[in-house]
Design a protein around this motif. Structure first.
Motif, PDB file in Angstrom:
ATOM      1  N   LEU A 212      -5.974  12.083  -3.038  1.00 54.41           N
ATOM      2  CA  LEU A 212      -6.175  11.385  -2.005  1.00 54.41           C
ATOM      3  C   LEU A 212      -5.016  10.331  -1.820  1.00 54.41           C
ATOM      4  O   LEU A 212      -4.596  10.002  -0.621  1.00 54.41           O
ATOM      5  CB  LEU A 212      -7.510  10.529  -2.128  1.00 54.41           C
ATOM      6  CG  LEU A 212      -8.813  11.462  -2.013  1.00 54.41           C
ATOM      7  CD1 LEU A 212      -9.918  10.749  -2.340  1.00 54.41           C
ATOM      8  CD2 LEU A 212      -9.104  11.491  -0.320  1.00 54.41           C
ATOM      9  N   GLY A 213      -4.574   9.819  -3.082  1.00 51.34           N
ATOM     10  CA  GLY A 213      -3.551   9.042  -3.139  1.00 51.34           C
ATOM     11  C   GLY A 213      -2.190   9.730  -2.384  1.00 51.34           C
ATOM     12  O   GLY A 213      -1.220   9.003  -1.696  1.00 51.34           O
ATOM     13  N   GLN A 214      -1.885  11.032  -2.828  1.00 49.98           N
ATOM     14  CA  GLN A 214      -0.833  11.789  -2.496  1.00 49.98           C
ATOM     15  C   GLN A 214      -0.994  11.959  -0.896  1.00 49.98           C
ATOM     16  O   GLN A 214       0.266  11.696   0.094  1.00 49.98           O
ATOM     17  CB  GLN A 214      -0.656  12.962  -2.791  1.00 49.98           C
ATOM     18  CG  GLN A 214      -0.333  13.023  -4.468  1.00 49.98           C
ATOM     19  CD  GLN A 214      -0.451  14.302  -5.171  1.00 49.98           C
ATOM     20  OE1 GLN A 214      -1.397  15.062  -4.656  1.00 49.98           O
ATOM     21  NE2 GLN A 214       0.167  14.514  -6.112  1.00 49.98           N
ATOM     22  N   LEU A 215      -2.122  11.848  -0.297  1.00 48.27           N
ATOM     23  CA  LEU A 215      -2.068  12.026   1.235  1.00 48.27           C
ATOM     24  C   LEU A 215      -1.938  10.760   2.121  1.00 48.27           C
ATOM     25  O   LEU A 215      -1.239  10.675   2.853  1.00 48.27           O
ATOM     26  CB  LEU A 215      -3.861  12.409   1.677  1.00 48.27           C
ATOM     27  CG  LEU A 215      -4.128  13.692   1.476  1.00 48.27           C
ATOM     28  CD1 LEU A 215      -5.711  13.795   1.883  1.00 48.27           C
ATOM     29  CD2 LEU A 215      -3.313  14.721   2.269  1.00 48.27           C
ATOM     30  N   VAL A 216      -2.095   9.704   1.183  1.00 45.93           N
ATOM     31  CA  VAL A 216      -1.746   8.334   1.789  1.00 45.93           C
ATOM     32  C   VAL A 216      -0.296   8.332   1.907  1.00 45.93           C
ATOM     33  O   VAL A 216       0.200   7.576   2.814  1.00 45.93           O
ATOM     34  CB  VAL A 216      -2.415   7.226   0.930  1.00 45.93           C
ATOM     35  CG1 VAL A 216      -2.030   5.773   1.457  1.00 45.93           C
ATOM     36  CG2 VAL A 216      -4.064   7.349   0.967  1.00 45.93           C
TER      37      VAL A 216
ATOM     38  N   ALA B 138       2.742   1.529  -3.316  1.00 44.15           N
ATOM     39  CA  ALA B 138       2.255   1.350  -1.948  1.00 44.15           C
ATOM     40  C   ALA B 138       0.760   1.692  -1.724  1.00 44.15           C
ATOM     41  O   ALA B 138       0.321   1.025  -0.938  1.00 44.15           O
ATOM     42  CB  ALA B 138       3.303   2.259  -1.030  1.00 44.15           C
ATOM     43  N   VAL B 139       0.109   2.830  -2.494  1.00 45.68           N
ATOM     44  CA  VAL B 139      -1.101   3.304  -2.295  1.00 45.68           C
ATOM     45  C   VAL B 139      -1.830   2.170  -2.731  1.00 45.68           C
ATOM     46  O   VAL B 139      -2.751   1.766  -1.896  1.00 45.68           O
ATOM     47  CB  VAL B 139      -1.296   4.549  -3.241  1.00 45.68           C
ATOM     48  CG1 VAL B 139      -2.900   4.867  -3.041  1.00 45.68           C
ATOM     49  CG2 VAL B 139      -0.446   5.732  -2.609  1.00 45.68           C
ATOM     50  N   VAL B 140      -1.659   1.531  -3.698  1.00 43.02           N
ATOM     51  CA  VAL B 140      -2.585   0.354  -4.161  1.00 43.02           C
ATOM     52  C   VAL B 140      -2.699  -0.747  -3.344  1.00 43.02           C
ATOM     53  O   VAL B 140      -3.512  -1.291  -3.041  1.00 43.02           O
ATOM     54  CB  VAL B 140      -2.143   0.085  -5.622  1.00 43.02           C
ATOM     55  CG1 VAL B 140      -3.110  -1.399  -6.140  1.00 43.02           C
ATOM     56  CG2 VAL B 140      -1.834   1.051  -6.711  1.00 43.02           C
ATOM     57  N   ALA B 141      -1.163  -0.982  -2.685  1.00 44.42           N
ATOM     58  CA  ALA B 141      -1.208  -2.171  -1.874  1.00 44.42           C
ATOM     59  C   ALA B 141      -2.060  -1.822  -0.510  1.00 44.42           C
ATOM     60  O   ALA B 141      -2.951  -2.669   0.095  1.00 44.42           O
ATOM     61  CB  ALA B 141       0.296  -2.285  -1.377  1.00 44.42           C
ATOM     62  N   LEU B 142      -2.095  -0.551  -0.046  1.00 51.75           N
ATOM     63  CA  LEU B 142      -2.710  -0.351   1.323  1.00 51.75           C
ATOM     64  C   LEU B 142      -4.153  -0.427   0.893  1.00 51.75           C
ATOM     65  O   LEU B 142      -4.979  -0.724   1.802  1.00 51.75           O
ATOM     66  CB  LEU B 142      -2.456   0.924   1.747  1.00 51.75           C
ATOM     67  CG  LEU B 142      -1.008   1.121   2.310  1.00 51.75           C
ATOM     68  CD1 LEU B 142      -0.550   2.578   2.618  1.00 51.75           C
ATOM     69  CD2 LEU B 142      -0.717   0.449   3.518  1.00 51.75           C
TER      70      LEU B 142
ATOM     71  N   ASP C  37      -3.624  -5.711  -1.206  1.00 47.60           N
ATOM     72  CA  ASP C  37      -2.528  -6.488  -2.090  1.00 47.60           C
ATOM     73  C   ASP C  37      -0.966  -6.335  -1.797  1.00 47.60           C
ATOM     74  O   ASP C  37      -0.570  -5.538  -2.552  1.00 47.60           O
ATOM     75  CB  ASP C  37      -3.094  -6.307  -3.416  1.00 47.60           C
ATOM     76  CG  ASP C  37      -2.569  -7.480  -4.497  1.00 47.60           C
ATOM     77  OD1 ASP C  37      -1.700  -7.959  -4.100  1.00 47.60           O
ATOM     78  OD2 ASP C  37      -2.879  -7.327  -5.678  1.00 47.60           O
ATOM     79  N   PRO C  38      -0.700  -7.242  -1.153  1.00 47.81           N
ATOM     80  CA  PRO C  38       0.753  -7.075  -0.869  1.00 47.81           C
ATOM     81  C   PRO C  38       1.740  -7.158  -2.006  1.00 47.81           C
ATOM     82  O   PRO C  38       2.776  -6.674  -2.006  1.00 47.81           O
ATOM     83  CB  PRO C  38       1.269  -8.007   0.243  1.00 47.81           C
ATOM     84  CG  PRO C  38       0.232  -9.308  -0.099  1.00 47.81           C
ATOM     85  CD  PRO C  38      -1.145  -8.383  -0.544  1.00 47.81           C
ATOM     86  N   THR C  39       1.259  -7.815  -2.907  1.00 45.44           N
ATOM     87  CA  THR C  39       2.372  -7.544  -4.260  1.00 45.44           C
ATOM     88  C   THR C  39       2.758  -6.664  -4.626  1.00 45.44           C
ATOM     89  O   THR C  39       3.655  -6.409  -5.347  1.00 45.44           O
ATOM     90  CB  THR C  39       1.572  -8.885  -5.484  1.00 45.44           C
ATOM     91  OG1 THR C  39       0.496  -7.947  -5.962  1.00 45.44           O
ATOM     92  CG2 THR C  39       1.106  -9.825  -4.814  1.00 45.44           C
ATOM     93  N   TYR C  40       1.878  -5.523  -4.626  1.00 47.79           N
ATOM     94  CA  TYR C  40       2.125  -4.212  -4.863  1.00 47.79           C
ATOM     95  C   TYR C  40       3.302  -3.595  -4.125  1.00 47.79           C
ATOM     96  O   TYR C  40       3.867  -2.425  -4.269  1.00 47.79           O
ATOM     97  CB  TYR C  40       0.980  -3.323  -5.112  1.00 47.79           C
ATOM     98  CG  TYR C  40       0.375  -3.393  -6.252  1.00 47.79           C
ATOM     99  CD1 TYR C  40       0.470  -2.762  -7.446  1.00 47.79           C
ATOM    100  CD2 TYR C  40      -0.883  -4.355  -6.194  1.00 47.79           C
ATOM    101  CE1 TYR C  40      -0.608  -3.038  -8.473  1.00 47.79           C
ATOM    102  CE2 TYR C  40      -1.739  -4.528  -7.379  1.00 47.79           C
ATOM    103  CZ  TYR C  40      -1.431  -3.822  -8.386  1.00 47.79           C
ATOM    104  OH  TYR C  40      -2.040  -3.931  -9.634  1.00 47.79           O
TER     105      TYR C  40
END
Length: 263
Positions: free
Chosen positions: A206-210, A250-254, A258-261
């Motif tokens: 799923l993260g790879q899809l994002v 970028a996945v975590v941020a989206l 959380d824009p810090t990521y």
């Protein structure tokens, strides 16, 4: 009456004519009073695959709008369409699946009826057959997605073991199939048990899809699915552990907002 003629070609052409009739508004108005629905129901199980194909195409034509969908539901054709999914001819299966996906998209009561006929296990059996045409896979997966909109549908998807198979479909070369598969995961992941299972079997994909999928719908659905998974503390932690470094940030941020990521 189509069934009165012994010639397969004549019966097939008759079903084709009925399909043309149902493609126009006036024809749909006349469908019940002229016995069209009753004839199509019989033709869906004709001994000739050509007749069955044209009958299912006529039903598909009927499902193009909500008026036709209502006709299908009111005449209890959903049960017959589900039965047609077991047809030995892939072309008949594909058209029946397309028609069924149209109906399930519009009418929850149809989904309830289909679930009562073991629809989910039938759909999974089709997907497990191996080398299938892209459109057949697409309409099968769309049916699963629509089923997942209901609580009982989510439970059946989990109980019948669909999540690992849906995860495999995230690698399908056809963008629409990937979008439908992850769309099914998105609606199903509202269920707590589904969140936990997807965390274990689908989080990485799923993260790879994002990050990578060229299809906007697939990326959106994957992001929403991960957000559902992260409603579990263990899911949130798994996301950060897996994607909290490098490009994965970028996945975590989206997902977490959380824009810090992004830094």
């Amino acid at each position: 009456m189509m069934e009165a003629d012994r010639d397969d070609g004549v019966r097939s052409y008759a079903a084709q004519v009925l399909g043309s009739l149902l493609s126009v508004y006036q024809g749909r108005l006349m469908a019940e009073s002229t016995g069209v629905v009753a004839n199509l129901r019989k033709a869906m199980f004709d001994s000739s695959s050509a007749v069955r194909f044209e009958a299912c195409r006529a039903i598909l034509s009927l499902t193009d709008d909500i008026m036709g969908v209502n006709t299908v539901v009111e005449n209890k054709l959903v049960v017959d369409i589900v039965a047609a999914l077991d047809d030995v001819t892939p072309a008949v299966q594909e058209v029946a699946l397309h028609a069924l996906s149209n109906v399930l998209r519009e009418e929850d009561s149809a989904t309830e009826v289909a679930l009562g006929k073991s629809l989910v296990s039938t759909l999974l059996k089709i997907l497990k057959q191996g080398d299938l045409a892209d459109d057949l896979v697409l309409y099968t997966t769309l049916c699963l997605q629509h089923v997942g909109n209901l609580r009982e549908g989510k439970e059946r998807i989990l109980r019948d073991g669909a999540i690992p198979l849906l995860t495999l479909l995230l690698d399908h070369p056809y963008e629409s199939v990937r979008a439908a598969a992850v769309g099914c995961m998105m609606v199903t992941s509202i269920n707590v048990q589904a969140k936990a299972e997807m965390k274990d079997v689908a989080l990485v994909r799923l993260g790879q899809l994002v990050l990578e999928d060229p299809d906007d719908t697939a990326r959106h659905h994957a992001t929403a699915t991960l957000q559902h998974i992260c409603e579990l503390p263990a899911g949130r932690q798994a996301l950060v552990d897996t994607f909290g470094h490098g490009e994965g940030r970028a996945v975590v941020a989206l997902v977490l907002g959380d824009p810090t990521y992004f830094k």
